[in-house]
Design a protein around this motif. Sequence first.
Motif, PDB file in Angstrom:
ATOM      1  N   GLU A  44       6.152   2.836   0.542  1.00 55.74           N
ATOM      2  CA  GLU A  44       5.233   1.235   0.643  1.00 55.74           C
ATOM      3  C   GLU A  44       5.271   0.913   1.992  1.00 55.74           C
ATOM      4  O   GLU A  44       6.356   0.950   2.694  1.00 55.74           O
ATOM      5  CB  GLU A  44       5.795   0.142  -0.237  1.00 55.74           C
ATOM      6  CG  GLU A  44       5.736   0.279  -1.821  1.00 55.74           C
ATOM      7  CD  GLU A  44       4.237  -0.049  -1.994  1.00 55.74           C
ATOM      8  OE1 GLU A  44       3.427  -0.616  -1.284  1.00 55.74           O
ATOM      9  OE2 GLU A  44       3.723   0.339  -3.049  1.00 55.74           O
ATOM     10  N   MET A  86       0.813  -1.172  -0.071  1.00 56.89           N
ATOM     11  CA  MET A  86      -0.081   0.052   0.028  1.00 56.89           C
ATOM     12  C   MET A  86       0.818   1.470  -0.046  1.00 56.89           C
ATOM     13  O   MET A  86       1.797   1.480   0.666  1.00 56.89           O
ATOM     14  CB  MET A  86      -0.956   0.117   1.265  1.00 56.89           C
ATOM     15  CG  MET A  86      -1.806   1.356   1.445  1.00 56.89           C
ATOM     16  SD  MET A  86      -2.655   1.324   2.912  1.00 56.89           S
ATOM     17  CE  MET A  86      -1.438   1.717   3.994  1.00 56.89           C
ATOM     18  N   PRO A 128       2.876  -1.656   5.172  1.00 52.42           N
ATOM     19  CA  PRO A 128       1.981  -2.735   5.116  1.00 52.42           C
ATOM     20  C   PRO A 128       0.559  -2.321   5.366  1.00 52.42           C
ATOM     21  O   PRO A 128       0.290  -1.238   5.579  1.00 52.42           O
ATOM     22  CB  PRO A 128       2.302  -3.652   6.394  1.00 52.42           C
ATOM     23  CG  PRO A 128       4.015  -3.000   6.611  1.00 52.42           C
ATOM     24  CD  PRO A 128       3.898  -1.702   6.139  1.00 52.42           C
ATOM     25  N   GLU A 129      -0.297  -3.322   4.721  1.00 55.66           N
ATOM     26  CA  GLU A 129      -1.785  -2.861   4.860  1.00 55.66           C
ATOM     27  C   GLU A 129      -2.140  -2.629   6.316  1.00 55.66           C
ATOM     28  O   GLU A 129      -1.509  -3.323   7.388  1.00 55.66           O
ATOM     29  CB  GLU A 129      -2.523  -3.881   4.449  1.00 55.66           C
ATOM     30  CG  GLU A 129      -2.869  -4.033   2.987  1.00 55.66           C
ATOM     31  CD  GLU A 129      -3.475  -2.864   2.124  1.00 55.66           C
ATOM     32  OE1 GLU A 129      -4.142  -2.380   2.998  1.00 55.66           O
ATOM     33  OE2 GLU A 129      -3.039  -2.742   0.924  1.00 55.66           O
ATOM     34  N   PRO A 130      -3.163  -1.917   6.717  1.00 57.04           N
ATOM     35  CA  PRO A 130      -3.403  -1.538   8.314  1.00 57.04           C
ATOM     36  C   PRO A 130      -3.945  -3.035   8.910  1.00 57.04           C
ATOM     37  O   PRO A 130      -4.687  -3.827   8.108  1.00 57.04           O
ATOM     38  CB  PRO A 130      -4.561  -0.570   8.223  1.00 57.04           C
ATOM     39  CG  PRO A 130      -5.026  -0.348   6.771  1.00 57.04           C
ATOM     40  CD  PRO A 130      -3.793  -0.982   5.873  1.00 57.04           C
ATOM     41  N   GLU A 131      -3.772  -3.331   9.978  1.00 56.63           N
ATOM     42  CA  GLU A 131      -4.223  -4.163  10.725  1.00 56.63           C
ATOM     43  C   GLU A 131      -5.124  -3.737  12.116  1.00 56.63           C
ATOM     44  O   GLU A 131      -4.611  -3.322  13.181  1.00 56.63           O
ATOM     45  CB  GLU A 131      -3.057  -5.214  11.390  1.00 56.63           C
ATOM     46  CG  GLU A 131      -2.042  -5.683  10.344  1.00 56.63           C
ATOM     47  CD  GLU A 131      -1.058  -6.595  11.095  1.00 56.63           C
ATOM     48  OE1 GLU A 131      -0.843  -6.470  12.002  1.00 56.63           O
ATOM     49  OE2 GLU A 131      -0.210  -7.253  10.116  1.00 56.63           O
ATOM     50  N   GLU A 187      -3.347   5.263   1.248  1.00 60.00           N
ATOM     51  CA  GLU A 187      -4.425   4.609   0.546  1.00 60.00           C
ATOM     52  C   GLU A 187      -5.327   4.393   1.526  1.00 60.00           C
ATOM     53  O   GLU A 187      -6.665   4.335   1.218  1.00 60.00           O
ATOM     54  CB  GLU A 187      -3.870   3.662  -0.601  1.00 60.00           C
ATOM     55  CG  GLU A 187      -2.925   4.328  -1.532  1.00 60.00           C
ATOM     56  CD  GLU A 187      -2.584   3.162  -2.455  1.00 60.00           C
ATOM     57  OE1 GLU A 187      -2.902   3.304  -3.703  1.00 60.00           O
ATOM     58  OE2 GLU A 187      -1.845   2.282  -1.912  1.00 60.00           O
ATOM     59  N   ARG A 188      -5.101   3.670   2.653  1.00 57.76           N
ATOM     60  CA  ARG A 188      -6.067   2.887   3.565  1.00 57.76           C
ATOM     61  C   ARG A 188      -5.589   3.323   5.184  1.00 57.76           C
ATOM     62  O   ARG A 188      -4.442   3.429   5.073  1.00 57.76           O
ATOM     63  CB  ARG A 188      -6.469   1.530   3.207  1.00 57.76           C
ATOM     64  CG  ARG A 188      -6.987   1.076   2.163  1.00 57.76           C
ATOM     65  CD  ARG A 188      -6.997  -0.342   1.638  1.00 57.76           C
ATOM     66  NE  ARG A 188      -6.023  -0.699   1.189  1.00 57.76           N
ATOM     67  CZ  ARG A 188      -5.226  -0.194   0.020  1.00 57.76           C
ATOM     68  NH1 ARG A 188      -6.070   0.207  -0.701  1.00 57.76           N
ATOM     69  NH2 ARG A 188      -4.041  -0.797  -0.415  1.00 57.76           N
ATOM     70  N   TYR A 222      -1.458   8.056  10.853  1.00 56.37           N
ATOM     71  CA  TYR A 222      -1.309   7.299   9.537  1.00 56.37           C
ATOM     72  C   TYR A 222      -2.196   7.410   8.426  1.00 56.37           C
ATOM     73  O   TYR A 222      -2.343   6.562   7.629  1.00 56.37           O
ATOM     74  CB  TYR A 222      -1.526   5.576  10.071  1.00 56.37           C
ATOM     75  CG  TYR A 222      -0.604   5.321  11.049  1.00 56.37           C
ATOM     76  CD1 TYR A 222       0.904   5.319  11.112  1.00 56.37           C
ATOM     77  CD2 TYR A 222      -1.081   4.859  12.400  1.00 56.37           C
ATOM     78  CE1 TYR A 222       1.767   4.799  12.123  1.00 56.37           C
ATOM     79  CE2 TYR A 222      -0.221   4.594  13.269  1.00 56.37           C
ATOM     80  CZ  TYR A 222       1.126   4.581  13.192  1.00 56.37           C
ATOM     81  OH  TYR A 222       2.132   4.060  14.057  1.00 56.37           O
ATOM     82  N   THR A 278     -10.910   3.580   2.946  1.00 52.81           N
ATOM     83  CA  THR A 278     -10.297   3.979   1.902  1.00 52.81           C
ATOM     84  C   THR A 278     -10.185   5.436   1.764  1.00 52.81           C
ATOM     85  O   THR A 278     -11.194   5.948   1.894  1.00 52.81           O
ATOM     86  CB  THR A 278     -10.444   3.120   0.401  1.00 52.81           C
ATOM     87  OG1 THR A 278      -9.541   3.728  -0.565  1.00 52.81           O
ATOM     88  CG2 THR A 278     -11.966   3.610   0.147  1.00 52.81           C
ATOM     89  N   ARG A 325     -13.779  -2.119   5.335  1.00 49.39           N
ATOM     90  CA  ARG A 325     -13.677  -3.153   6.446  1.00 49.39           C
ATOM     91  C   ARG A 325     -14.429  -2.829   7.642  1.00 49.39           C
ATOM     92  O   ARG A 325     -13.737  -1.692   8.353  1.00 49.39           O
ATOM     93  CB  ARG A 325     -12.137  -3.670   6.458  1.00 49.39           C
ATOM     94  CG  ARG A 325     -12.293  -5.016   7.441  1.00 49.39           C
ATOM     95  CD  ARG A 325     -10.627  -5.416   7.552  1.00 49.39           C
ATOM     96  NE  ARG A 325     -10.370  -6.635   8.607  1.00 49.39           N
ATOM     97  CZ  ARG A 325      -9.465  -6.892   8.786  1.00 49.39           C
ATOM     98  NH1 ARG A 325      -8.147  -6.535   8.260  1.00 49.39           N
ATOM     99  NH2 ARG A 325      -9.244  -8.028   9.701  1.00 49.39           N
ATOM    100  N   VAL A 375     -11.244  -0.003   8.780  1.00 50.21           N
ATOM    101  CA  VAL A 375     -10.722   0.434   7.802  1.00 50.21           C
ATOM    102  C   VAL A 375     -11.337   1.345   6.774  1.00 50.21           C
ATOM    103  O   VAL A 375     -12.324   0.540   6.183  1.00 50.21           O
ATOM    104  CB  VAL A 375      -9.833  -0.930   7.116  1.00 50.21           C
ATOM    105  CG1 VAL A 375      -8.992  -0.367   5.929  1.00 50.21           C
ATOM    106  CG2 VAL A 375      -9.257  -1.643   8.195  1.00 50.21           C
TER     107      VAL A 375
END
Length: 310
Positions: free
Chosen positions: A18, A1, A20-23, A94-95, A90, A32, A69, A30
Amino acid sequence: MHALLPGADPDKPVILGEVPEPEPAQDELVLTVEAYSVNRGETFQLDGQLDRTWPGWRPGKDVAGTVVRAAADGTGPAEGTRVVAHPPAYGWAERVAVPTGAVAELPDSVDAVTAAALPLAGITALRLLRAAGPMAGRRVLITGASGGVGHYVTELAAASGAAVTAVSAGPRRGARLVELGAVDLVTAVEEAEGPYDVVLESVGGDSLPAALARLAAGGLLVWFGQASRTPVTLDFFDFFKGPAQARITHFDYTRSESTYGDDLAALVRLVATGRLHPEIGTVRDWSRTAEVIGELRGRRVRGNAVLTVE
């Protein structure tokens, strides 16, 4: 991402990278990101003048977009819902994951760009006015009024019956404040004709003592920022020259019993009903964030700066 990361070069305060995708946690959704706003405090964090809060910090507290999400605990909006949100960080990505208590749904009449200008500045304005007390019939002085908070405070206070004097760096930067209800516009605190029942001070340096001198006896000065980055020096005996028995209180918008979501919902409602008009000084693609940060540092943006994420 893709996300914007703090840069090492003052001329490049952020760089695209780049991550990691959010957890999300159980109580986080989550979304966008479609638009985000840049706040002056974030520019201070990026240039090292304010603590970045924790290792791995990335900027981004004001965002608007669509839920992709939903929260695992069942709280908050469902997937596909348009929202405005105030994450702790954060958001220039993008997300982003956001606690459901810091989110408000958006009606069709409020677009993402407008919504992105609401969170930090709007919440600060709401809570600042609550801290200052009833506004009807009171004379109010606000310094540093050309920023996002100042525009919201001016419109909300004037609508509540206050006679607002706004301090702006120049007539052009402050023109919109008069349209929003300010009865007087000055370019320096020393030009303001007191006394004032309430002073809302966000500049620091020489501005605060000058504002204090224009406070009425028994009045209230709320200190909510130090945009000049210059420390304040006060003389105790100045209180006897006019503002006898006056009070000075420090304000922190994060200290409140109400949730960010409640205040965001109130701001969205005010915008949707035409009672609040976000002042957006510039709208650009997020690839130009570093450029916008430079303009904010140079005070070349009136109101909020919003970036759109393609």
